[in-house]
Write an enzyme that holds these catalytic residues in place. Structure first.
Site, PDB file in Angstrom:
ATOM      1  N   GLU A  10     -10.366  -0.574  -2.873  1.00  6.36           N
ATOM      2  CA  GLU A  10     -10.288  -1.433  -4.063  1.00  6.36           C
ATOM      3  C   GLU A  10     -10.812  -2.831  -3.753  1.00  6.36           C
ATOM      4  OE1 GLU A  10      -6.516  -3.516  -6.121  1.00  6.36           O
ATOM      5  OE2 GLU A  10      -6.436  -1.316  -6.118  1.00  6.36           O
ATOM      6  N   LYS A  25      -2.355   5.318   0.169  1.00  8.06           N
ATOM      7  CA  LYS A  25      -2.338   4.205  -0.788  1.00  8.06           C
ATOM      8  C   LYS A  25      -2.896   2.935  -0.161  1.00  8.06           C
ATOM      9  CE  LYS A  25      -1.262   2.030  -4.633  1.00  8.06           C
ATOM     10  NZ  LYS A  25      -1.086   0.615  -4.343  1.00  8.06           N
ATOM     11  N   SER A  36      -0.521   3.899  -8.066  1.00  6.31           N
ATOM     12  CA  SER A  36      -1.618   3.021  -8.457  1.00  6.31           C
ATOM     13  C   SER A  36      -1.901   3.147  -9.947  1.00  6.31           C
ATOM     14  CB  SER A  36      -2.885   3.358  -7.670  1.00  6.31           C
ATOM     15  OG  SER A  36      -3.962   2.545  -8.108  1.00  6.31           O
ATOM     16  N   HIS A  85      -6.580   3.325  -0.161  1.00  9.18           N
ATOM     17  CA  HIS A  85      -6.973   3.177  -1.571  1.00  9.18           C
ATOM     18  C   HIS A  85      -7.148   1.697  -1.894  1.00  9.18           C
ATOM     19  CE1 HIS A  85      -5.688   2.078  -5.643  1.00  9.18           C
ATOM     20  NE2 HIS A  85      -6.165   3.224  -6.079  1.00  9.18           N
ATOM     21  N   ASN A  86      -6.165   0.879  -1.487  1.00 16.53           N
ATOM     22  CA  ASN A  86      -6.233  -0.548  -1.787  1.00 16.53           C
ATOM     23  C   ASN A  86      -7.355  -1.239  -1.015  1.00 16.53           C
ATOM     24  OD1 ASN A  86      -3.963   0.081  -3.263  1.00 16.53           O
ATOM     25  ND2 ASN A  86      -2.776  -1.663  -2.556  1.00 16.53           N
TER      26      ASN A  86
END
Length: 468
Positions: free
Chosen positions: A192, A185, A131, A188-189
């Site tokens: 986001e 990940k 990222s 994480h997104n």
């Protein structure tokens, strides 16, 4: 190509791959790139200059044989079939013990499938989320690797050198076996998505009910970025409002169509959270709002059919204070939801995640980096069994202090006809999560009434059914 044996190989020399391999080379490792596009190969060689540390080729065999053993090969190609094709092209040239690293946004079950397939052939496979975008790839991203723990030691020096640093600490760590890295990940997104939706809603309410100019909006977000909301997304939001349009008059942000696209990671987060039984409504609604935004033609027609209240004009200083507190509260709630999902996934999928370490490697380099993550990391470090930061004493005071402003701002949005679904979902989640008694007893009664689905009682144990 020279006969030098290279430390690290990378397949896929697009912007991300080109930048990341140069980053690795800058940290004193020799690197070799592979791409079928001769122009991309040429571009990387030129970027490497006269140094013998950087080379590239279009030939798979030449690429693999140029790498030192065990070979450490990273794939930065689009997720999906291209990852499988890249693996198959490499396999005939690999030896047992070699390492393949998927640095894309692959769905975690695909990573598990590939890891099992390659394990049978004696090849180590890692899913490593990266990222930070193109700039992060060049200057230092946050890296989230998962796979064989012993094999990670071969790639650890490279990843630690190339990753972003927070107060000298590398923003990378071994996360767990199998698809742990890709799963982290993915979430994480999802976080986001939530943070971006929340930021856009604050922008909307400030613009429509305070009539803030782009200059004032930029100054506001810049000021917030100097305080507890310090984060990459707040920082770039301040910059966005100041960007002039080089095609038309005015600022660029005002001429961008209000249709947000997505690549699927937010949707995956939301879907998998439902599979796990963990509520992440701030992320769910962020995905839904991108889908609603895509219905531009229908929205324009609906706008003509239905009336809405005039925005209620508010005192600027009071509204700015409420907006900052509401955004801070909602950021906390969104991180809480995502990390709770990680805690449950860790148990369900055997990842053995250390949530303090996850928050640590998000403190720099990645898109959701924020000052708040330092507090979150410390909180999980002090309470290793914690699943939701809303239960931590250190966050109770922060959340409690912001609640009046959150309630006032959401109410203000409703009265003004301004959609604030991220903020209101964050508040509703909090109110439900902290309620000792919810009206779901009625739902259980309904289910038993029409489908004999049974229910439990509050006054005695057991499973009951009533002939309604």
């Amino acid at each position: 190509m020279s006969k030098l044996m290279y430390d690290f190989g990378l397949v896929g020399l697009g912007v991300m791959g080109h930048n990341f391999i140069l980053n690795v080379a800058d940290n004193d490792f020799t690197v070799c790139g592979l791409d079928l596009d001769e122009e991309k190969v040429r571009s990387l060689i030129e970027a490497g200059g006269d140094s013998q540390k950087v080379t590239a080729t279009t030939e798979v065999g030449t690429f693999v044989t140029s790498l030192s053993s065990p070979r450490k090969i990273m794939l930065l190609v689009p997720a999906g079939d291209l990852v499988d094709k890249a693996i198959e092209s490499l396999l005939p040239h690999l030896d047992q013990g070699d390492i393949i690293i998927d640095g894309g946004n692959s769905f975690f079950t695909n990573t598990d499938r590939r890891e099992a397939y390659l394990k049978e052939k004696g090849i180590n496979f890692f899913g490593a989320g990266v990222s930070g975008g193109a700039e992060g790839a060049r200057k230092g991203p946050s890296i989230m690797p998962g796979g064989n723990k012993e094999a990670y030691e071969y790639i650890r020096p490279i990843f630690e050198a190339a990753s972003a640093k927070f107060k000298g600490e590398p923003c990378v760590t071994y996360l767990g076996p199998k698809s742990a890295g890709n799963y982290v990940k993915m979430v994480h997104n999802g976080i986001e998505y939530g943070l971006m939706q929340l930021t856009s809603e604050i922008y909307d309410v400030l613009k429509k009910t305070c009539d803030l100019s782009n200059d004032e909006l930029s100054a506001t977000f810049d000021q917030w970025n100097k305080g507890r909301l310090q984060s990459f997304l707040i920082e770039i939001t301040a910059e966005i409002f100041m960007k002039d349009d080089n095609i038309a008059e005015g600022r660029l942000v005002d001429n961008i169509l209000d249709k947000a696209r997505q690549k699927g990671t937010g949707k995956w987060t939301s879907q998998n959270a439902m599979d796990l039984g963990i509520p992440v409504p701030s992320i769910d609604i962020a995905v839904s709002m991108r889908e609603i935004s895509a219905l531009k033609d229908i929205r324009l027609k609906a706008d003509e059919i239905y009336s809405r209240p005039e925005p209620v004009v508010r005192d600027k200083s009071e509204l700015l204070k409420q907006a900052e507190e509401a955004l801070y509260f909602s950021f906390i709630v969104t991180y809480a939801q995502g990390l709770h999902q990680l805690a449950e996934a860790s148990e369900s999928y055997g990842y053995e995640l250390n949530l303090s370490e996850v928050a640590k490697i998000w403190r720099a380099g990645c898109i959701i980096r924020a000052a708040l993550l330092d507090d979150i990391s410390t909180t999980f470090s002090e309470a290793p069994g914690l699943k939701n930061i809303l239960m931590a004493t250190s966050f109770v005071t922060k959340v409690q202090a912001a609640l009046p402003s959150v309630r006032a701002l959401v109410s203000h949005g409703v009265k003004s006809g301004i959609p604030l679904p991220g903020l209101s979902n964050s508040l509703t989640y909090f109110d439900a999560f902290t309620s000792g008694r919810l009206p779901l007893n009625l739902i259980q009664a309904q289910r038993d009434h029409f489908g004999s689905h049974t229910y439990e009682r509050i006054d005695q144990e057991g499973i009951f059914h009533t002939d309604w």
